[in-house]
Design a protein around this motif. Structure first.
Motif, PDB file in Angstrom:
ATOM      1  N   GLU A  16       0.821  -1.212   0.000  1.00 43.08           N
ATOM      2  CA  GLU A  16       0.000   0.000   0.000  1.00 43.08           C
ATOM      3  C   GLU A  16       0.856   1.264   0.000  1.00 43.08           C
ATOM      4  O   GLU A  16       0.419   2.309  -0.468  1.00 43.08           O
ATOM      5  CB  GLU A  16      -0.919   0.001   1.225  1.00 43.08           C
ATOM      6  CG  GLU A  16      -1.910  -1.138   1.212  1.00 43.08           C
ATOM      7  CD  GLU A  16      -2.512  -1.394   2.587  1.00 43.08           C
ATOM      8  OE1 GLU A  16      -2.071  -0.768   3.562  1.00 43.08           O
ATOM      9  OE2 GLU A  16      -3.422  -2.221   2.669  1.00 43.08           O
ATOM     10  N   GLU A  17       2.077   1.169   0.513  1.00 41.72           N
ATOM     11  CA  GLU A  17       2.968   2.330   0.612  1.00 41.72           C
ATOM     12  C   GLU A  17       3.943   2.452  -0.550  1.00 41.72           C
ATOM     13  O   GLU A  17       4.615   3.461  -0.674  1.00 41.72           O
ATOM     14  CB  GLU A  17       3.791   2.230   1.908  1.00 41.72           C
ATOM     15  CG  GLU A  17       2.975   2.174   3.166  1.00 41.72           C
ATOM     16  CD  GLU A  17       3.828   1.798   4.370  1.00 41.72           C
ATOM     17  OE1 GLU A  17       4.791   1.023   4.217  1.00 41.72           O
ATOM     18  OE2 GLU A  17       3.525   2.279   5.459  1.00 41.72           O
ATOM     19  N   ILE A  18       4.032   1.428  -1.410  1.00 42.62           N
ATOM     20  CA  ILE A  18       5.105   1.382  -2.406  1.00 42.62           C
ATOM     21  C   ILE A  18       5.074   2.565  -3.369  1.00 42.62           C
ATOM     22  O   ILE A  18       6.116   3.130  -3.690  1.00 42.62           O
ATOM     23  CB  ILE A  18       5.121   0.028  -3.167  1.00 42.62           C
ATOM     24  CG1 ILE A  18       6.390  -0.103  -4.017  1.00 42.62           C
ATOM     25  CG2 ILE A  18       3.901  -0.160  -4.033  1.00 42.62           C
ATOM     26  CD1 ILE A  18       7.617  -0.348  -3.233  1.00 42.62           C
ATOM     27  N   SER A  19       3.914   2.988  -3.823  1.00 36.90           N
ATOM     28  CA  SER A  19       3.839   4.102  -4.765  1.00 36.90           C
ATOM     29  C   SER A  19       4.375   5.386  -4.127  1.00 36.90           C
ATOM     30  O   SER A  19       5.179   6.105  -4.736  1.00 36.90           O
ATOM     31  CB  SER A  19       2.394   4.304  -5.223  1.00 36.90           C
ATOM     32  OG  SER A  19       2.314   5.390  -6.113  1.00 36.90           O
ATOM     33  N   GLU A  56       5.425  -9.994   2.070  1.00 35.66           N
ATOM     34  CA  GLU A  56       4.546  -8.832   1.936  1.00 35.66           C
ATOM     35  C   GLU A  56       5.249  -7.504   2.204  1.00 35.66           C
ATOM     36  O   GLU A  56       4.612  -6.508   2.509  1.00 35.66           O
ATOM     37  CB  GLU A  56       3.319  -8.991   2.832  1.00 35.66           C
ATOM     38  CG  GLU A  56       2.474 -10.191   2.455  1.00 35.66           C
ATOM     39  CD  GLU A  56       1.250 -10.319   3.334  1.00 35.66           C
ATOM     40  OE1 GLU A  56       0.859  -9.329   3.962  1.00 35.66           O
ATOM     41  OE2 GLU A  56       0.681 -11.415   3.365  1.00 35.66           O
ATOM     42  N   GLN A  57       6.567  -7.473   2.121  1.00 39.81           N
ATOM     43  CA  GLN A  57       7.350  -6.250   2.250  1.00 39.81           C
ATOM     44  C   GLN A  57       8.051  -5.994   0.919  1.00 39.81           C
ATOM     45  O   GLN A  57       8.471  -6.925   0.243  1.00 39.81           O
ATOM     46  CB  GLN A  57       8.402  -6.393   3.350  1.00 39.81           C
ATOM     47  CG  GLN A  57       7.829  -6.503   4.738  1.00 39.81           C
ATOM     48  CD  GLN A  57       7.323  -5.160   5.227  1.00 39.81           C
ATOM     49  OE1 GLN A  57       8.017  -4.159   5.168  1.00 39.81           O
ATOM     50  NE2 GLN A  57       6.086  -5.145   5.703  1.00 39.81           N
ATOM     51  N   TYR A  58       8.194  -4.734   0.545  1.00 39.86           N
ATOM     52  CA  TYR A  58       8.854  -4.350  -0.688  1.00 39.86           C
ATOM     53  C   TYR A  58      10.093  -3.535  -0.352  1.00 39.86           C
ATOM     54  O   TYR A  58      10.076  -2.712   0.553  1.00 39.86           O
ATOM     55  CB  TYR A  58       7.902  -3.539  -1.578  1.00 39.86           C
ATOM     56  CG  TYR A  58       6.724  -4.356  -2.024  1.00 39.86           C
ATOM     57  CD1 TYR A  58       6.776  -5.068  -3.205  1.00 39.86           C
ATOM     58  CD2 TYR A  58       5.580  -4.437  -1.248  1.00 39.86           C
ATOM     59  CE1 TYR A  58       5.702  -5.840  -3.613  1.00 39.86           C
ATOM     60  CE2 TYR A  58       4.497  -5.196  -1.650  1.00 39.86           C
ATOM     61  CZ  TYR A  58       4.566  -5.899  -2.838  1.00 39.86           C
ATOM     62  OH  TYR A  58       3.505  -6.663  -3.231  1.00 39.86           O
ATOM     63  N   ILE A  59      11.176  -3.773  -1.097  1.00 39.71           N
ATOM     64  CA  ILE A  59      12.447  -3.108  -0.834  1.00 39.71           C
ATOM     65  C   ILE A  59      12.898  -2.398  -2.109  1.00 39.71           C
ATOM     66  O   ILE A  59      13.355  -3.041  -3.046  1.00 39.71           O
ATOM     67  CB  ILE A  59      13.520  -4.125  -0.396  1.00 39.71           C
ATOM     68  CG1 ILE A  59      12.992  -4.980   0.761  1.00 39.71           C
ATOM     69  CG2 ILE A  59      14.820  -3.415  -0.038  1.00 39.71           C
ATOM     70  CD1 ILE A  59      13.745  -6.265   0.963  1.00 39.71           C
TER      71      ILE A  59
END
Length: 72
Positions: A16-19, A56-59
């Motif tokens: 949800e925060e990636i953008s 479910e985490q993006y780096i």
């Protein structure tokens, strides 16, 4: 002239925060390369953005080979 290779990372974020995080990350990198003490030494660079995922985490990672025009 020499090549310099740098890897910049940002903190892990959710889907949800990636953008928002990618926008913030790109603005920070642009600001970095516009700084007089950085821009003075580099002719240009190529940027490659990679986003790795795990549990479910993006780096966000940014690879940036740059062409150096002056001695640091």
């Amino acid at each position: 002239m020499r090549e310099i290779f740098s890897t910049l990372t940002a903190p892990n974020c959710t889907g949800e925060e990636i953008s928002f995080e990618l926008d913030r990350f790109n603005k920070a990198v642009k600001k970095l390369f516009k700084r007089r003490n950085v821009a003075h030494f580099f002719k240009g660079c190529i940027r490659k953005l990679e986003v790795t995922t795990g549990q479910e985490q993006y780096i966000p990672l940014l690879y940036s080979p740059s062409q150096k025009v002056a001695n640091l």
